[in-house]
Scaffold this active site. Structure first.
Site, PDB file in Angstrom:
ATOM      1  N   CYS A 114      -6.540 -28.318 -10.136  1.00  0.00           N
ATOM      2  CA  CYS A 114      -6.988 -27.622  -8.918  1.00  0.00           C
ATOM      3  C   CYS A 114      -7.910 -28.479  -8.052  1.00  0.00           C
ATOM      4  CB  CYS A 114      -7.664 -26.308  -9.288  1.00  0.00           C
ATOM      5  SG  CYS A 114      -6.512 -25.185 -10.088  1.00  0.00           S
ATOM      6  N   HIS A 255     -11.472 -23.909  -3.126  1.00  0.00           N
ATOM      7  CA  HIS A 255     -10.256 -23.724  -3.912  1.00  0.00           C
ATOM      8  C   HIS A 255     -10.108 -22.222  -4.182  1.00  0.00           C
ATOM      9  CE1 HIS A 255      -7.205 -23.878  -6.878  1.00  0.00           C
ATOM     10  NE2 HIS A 255      -8.011 -23.519  -7.868  1.00  0.00           N
ATOM     11  N   ASN A 285      -3.338 -18.470  -6.480  1.00  0.00           N
ATOM     12  CA  ASN A 285      -3.810 -19.820  -6.768  1.00  0.00           C
ATOM     13  C   ASN A 285      -2.618 -20.787  -6.731  1.00  0.00           C
ATOM     14  OD1 ASN A 285      -4.822 -22.183  -7.834  1.00  0.00           O
ATOM     15  ND2 ASN A 285      -5.795 -21.219  -9.602  1.00  0.00           N
TER      16      ASN A 285
HETATM   17  N1  COA Z   1      -3.874  -6.582 -15.824  1.00  0.00           N
HETATM   18  C1  COA Z   1      -4.612  -5.686 -16.450  1.00  0.00           C
HETATM   19  N2  COA Z   1      -5.511  -6.001 -17.410  1.00  0.00           N
HETATM   20  C2  COA Z   1      -5.620  -7.288 -17.733  1.00  0.00           C
HETATM   21  C3  COA Z   1      -4.869  -8.298 -17.090  1.00  0.00           C
HETATM   22  C4  COA Z   1      -3.955  -7.894 -16.111  1.00  0.00           C
HETATM   23  N3  COA Z   1      -3.174  -8.771 -15.451  1.00  0.00           N
HETATM   24  N4  COA Z   1      -5.207  -9.486 -17.588  1.00  0.00           N
HETATM   25  C5  COA Z   1      -6.147  -9.250 -18.525  1.00  0.00           C
HETATM   26  N5  COA Z   1      -6.404  -7.930 -18.602  1.00  0.00           N
HETATM   27  C6  COA Z   1      -7.347  -7.255 -19.466  1.00  0.00           C
HETATM   28  C7  COA Z   1      -7.719  -8.112 -20.655  1.00  0.00           C
HETATM   29  O1  COA Z   1      -6.772  -7.969 -21.681  1.00  0.00           O
HETATM   30  C8  COA Z   1      -9.065  -7.549 -21.020  1.00  0.00           C
HETATM   31  O2  COA Z   1      -8.905  -6.378 -21.781  1.00  0.00           O
HETATM   32  P1  COA Z   1      -9.797  -6.134 -23.088  1.00  0.00           P
HETATM   33  O3  COA Z   1     -11.199  -6.093 -22.572  1.00  0.00           O
HETATM   34  O4  COA Z   1      -9.270  -4.850 -23.585  1.00  0.00           O
HETATM   35  O5  COA Z   1      -9.521  -7.313 -23.957  1.00  0.00           O
HETATM   36  C9  COA Z   1      -9.657  -7.163 -19.679  1.00  0.00           C
HETATM   37  O6  COA Z   1      -8.563  -7.016 -18.778  1.00  0.00           O
HETATM   38  C10 COA Z   1     -10.628  -8.184 -19.141  1.00  0.00           C
HETATM   39  O7  COA Z   1     -10.018  -9.457 -19.244  1.00  0.00           O
HETATM   40  P2  COA Z   1     -10.794 -10.750 -18.896  1.00  0.00           P
HETATM   41  O8  COA Z   1      -9.978 -11.955 -19.231  1.00  0.00           O
HETATM   42  O9  COA Z   1     -12.171 -10.677 -19.418  1.00  0.00           O
HETATM   43  O10 COA Z   1     -10.852 -10.593 -17.312  1.00  0.00           O
HETATM   44  P3  COA Z   1     -11.701 -11.415 -16.309  1.00  0.00           P
HETATM   45  O11 COA Z   1     -12.606 -10.528 -15.579  1.00  0.00           O
HETATM   46  O12 COA Z   1     -12.302 -12.647 -16.914  1.00  0.00           O
HETATM   47  O13 COA Z   1     -10.597 -11.898 -15.288  1.00  0.00           O
HETATM   48  C11 COA Z   1      -9.334 -13.884 -14.750  1.00  0.00           C
HETATM   49  C12 COA Z   1      -9.536 -12.737 -15.725  1.00  0.00           C
HETATM   50  C13 COA Z   1      -8.263 -14.809 -15.254  1.00  0.00           C
HETATM   51  C14 COA Z   1      -8.971 -13.310 -13.410  1.00  0.00           C
HETATM   52  C15 COA Z   1     -10.661 -14.650 -14.615  1.00  0.00           C
HETATM   53  O14 COA Z   1     -11.161 -14.928 -15.897  1.00  0.00           O
HETATM   54  C16 COA Z   1     -10.578 -15.945 -13.870  1.00  0.00           C
HETATM   55  O15 COA Z   1     -10.377 -15.950 -12.679  1.00  0.00           O
HETATM   56  N6  COA Z   1     -10.830 -17.083 -14.541  1.00  0.00           N
HETATM   57  C17 COA Z   1     -11.002 -18.397 -13.935  1.00  0.00           C
HETATM   58  C18 COA Z   1      -9.854 -18.869 -13.126  1.00  0.00           C
HETATM   59  C19 COA Z   1     -10.154 -20.251 -12.626  1.00  0.00           C
HETATM   60  O16 COA Z   1     -11.085 -20.481 -11.890  1.00  0.00           O
HETATM   61  N7  COA Z   1      -9.436 -21.249 -13.062  1.00  0.00           N
HETATM   62  C20 COA Z   1      -9.781 -22.583 -12.726  1.00  0.00           C
HETATM   63  C21 COA Z   1      -9.040 -23.115 -11.628  1.00  0.00           C
HETATM   64  S1  COA Z   1      -7.319 -22.879 -11.794  1.00  0.00           S
END
Ligand code: COA
Length: 336
Positions: A114, A255, A285
């Site tokens: 990224c 980004h 993304n």
């Molecule tokens: N729909 C519904 N629920 C979902 C889901 C989806 N698509 N994806 C995950 N969940 C659930 C998980 O299973 C979890 O459930 P649990 O608590 O029962 O285990 C809950 O939602 C929370 O998941 P979590 O991974 O903690 O969510 P989050 O708030 O961290 O959001 C991302 C997930 C991926 C959006 C976030 O972590 C993120 O943006 N990460 C960084 C991305 C990034 O910057 N990457 C670098 C550059 S590419």
């Protein structure tokens, strides 16, 4: 040796027509529009149904050359930032060089996920500044859907396909162009955002396919924490190094990985939301393409103007991250 300054003299982008909306994804995995919007800011993303990353890149580059009014034969160097090359070899940059007819250019790919566009911009700028080259194309292009597992709700909601391109040329106007850059890497974060299959460690086998090792893997929570800190800190650092405050900046160009990371970066810099380029809602993304895609859209809309100071900031797999300070020199399309 007196260094020349590199500046962006043309910009363009390409996104495929097909839209994959949150409601489409609801039919594919256990997810819902509300969760995706509130956790990421994404409403829809674009999908390239036929073709590869080079096809996205070529469309962006050809439009950019038309905008600038020059031929491909005038190009000295092409750098394509991508993590989804058409093939392991040859490079996507060589495919682009051939297909656009840039017969006088040399070309290579750069992989910084990224942060790829910012890394490539930095490398390209050095070739301009040192007088080695006068016309360098920087492309950020990714067909993320080619490495996305559409049975994994943790990742499949995040990514889309796109390309963005800029042309770097020297300028005599010392106050314009790429003014400063800070780039970082921390390989200890590599395991949290990776694709384990297909390289020399895990060449493709039936087993690597069964284990889904040819898809992008992300420990979202861990990456999120590092991204919030990394992107916000480097963006603040580039302001401080240049004795600037948030109010001196016309646009933050972040980004587009997650709206919450973007908001945290803007807050740390003291920049209002209305001065942040945000299109994650429409494209998700697109990895190396996000920043040039923003630049191109805002420039085309006449909102990114000559003389505006902007900060580009990114965080991605590696870990890699960085920020770039630019004084935008390109006049608006309607004034040309
Ligand atoms: N729909 C519904 N629920 C979902 C889901 C989806 N698509 N994806 C995950 N969940 C659930 C998980 O299973 C979890 O459930 P649990 O608590 O029962 O285990 C809950 O939602 C929370 O998941 P979590 O991974 O903690 O969510 P989050 O708030 O961290 O959001 C991302 C997930 C991926 C959006 C976030 O972590 C993120 O943006 N990460 C960084 C991305 C990034 O910057 N990457 C670098 C550059 S590419």
């Amino acid at each position: 040796m007196e260094l020349r300054r590199a500046t962006i003299t043309a910009v363009s982008h390409y996104v495929p027509e097909k839209i994959l909306s949150n409601s489409d994804l609801e039919k594919m995995v256990e997810t819902n529009d509300e969760w995706i919007r509130t956790r990421t800011g994404i409403r829809e993303r674009r999908i390239l149904e036929k073709g590869a990353t080079s096809d996205l890149a070529i469309k962006a580059v050809q439009q950019m050359l038309t905008n600038r009014g020059i031929s491909a034969a005038e190009i000295d160097l092409i750098i394509v930032a991508t993590i989804t090359p058409d093939m392991m070899l040859p490079t996507t940059a060589c495919l682009v060089q051939d297909k656009i007819g840039a017969r006088n250019a040399w070309a290579f790919d750069l992989n910084a996920a990224c942060s790829g566009f910012l890394y490539a911009l930095s490398v390209g700028a050095r070739f301009i500044e040192t007088g080695v080259h006068s016309k360098v194309i920087i492309v950020g292009a990714d067909k993320m859907t080619s490495i996305t597992d559409y049975t994994d709700r943790n990742t499949c909601i995040l990514f889309g396909d796109a390309a963005g391109a800029v042309l770097l040329e020297p300028t005599n106007e010392k106050e314009y162009g790429i003014l400063d850059q800070r780039l970082y890497s921390d390989g200890s974060g590599g395991k949290y955002l990776c694709m384990k299959g297909g390289g020399s460690l895990n060449p493709p086998t039936h087993e690597t396919i069964d284990k889904k090792m040819h898809y992008v893997y992300q420990d979202g929570k861990t990456v999120f924490k590092s991204a919030v800190i990394g992107m916000a800190e480097v963006a603040a650092e580039i302001l401080e190094r240049n004795h600037l405050k948030g109010e001196d900046i016309a646009w933050l160009v972040p980004h587009q990985a997650n709206l919450r990371i973007i908001d945290a970066t803007a807050k740390r810099m003291g920049i209002d939301r209305n001065k942040v380029m945000i299109n994650i809602d429409r494209y998700g993304n697109t990895t190396a393409a996000t920043i040039p895609l923003c630049l191109s859209e805002w420039w085309q809309a006449g909102q990114l103007k000559r003389g505006q100071k902007i900060v580009l900031a990114a965080f991605g797999a590696g870990y890699t991250w960085g920020a770039t300070l630019v004084n935008w020199s390109l006049t608006n399309p309607e004034k040309r």
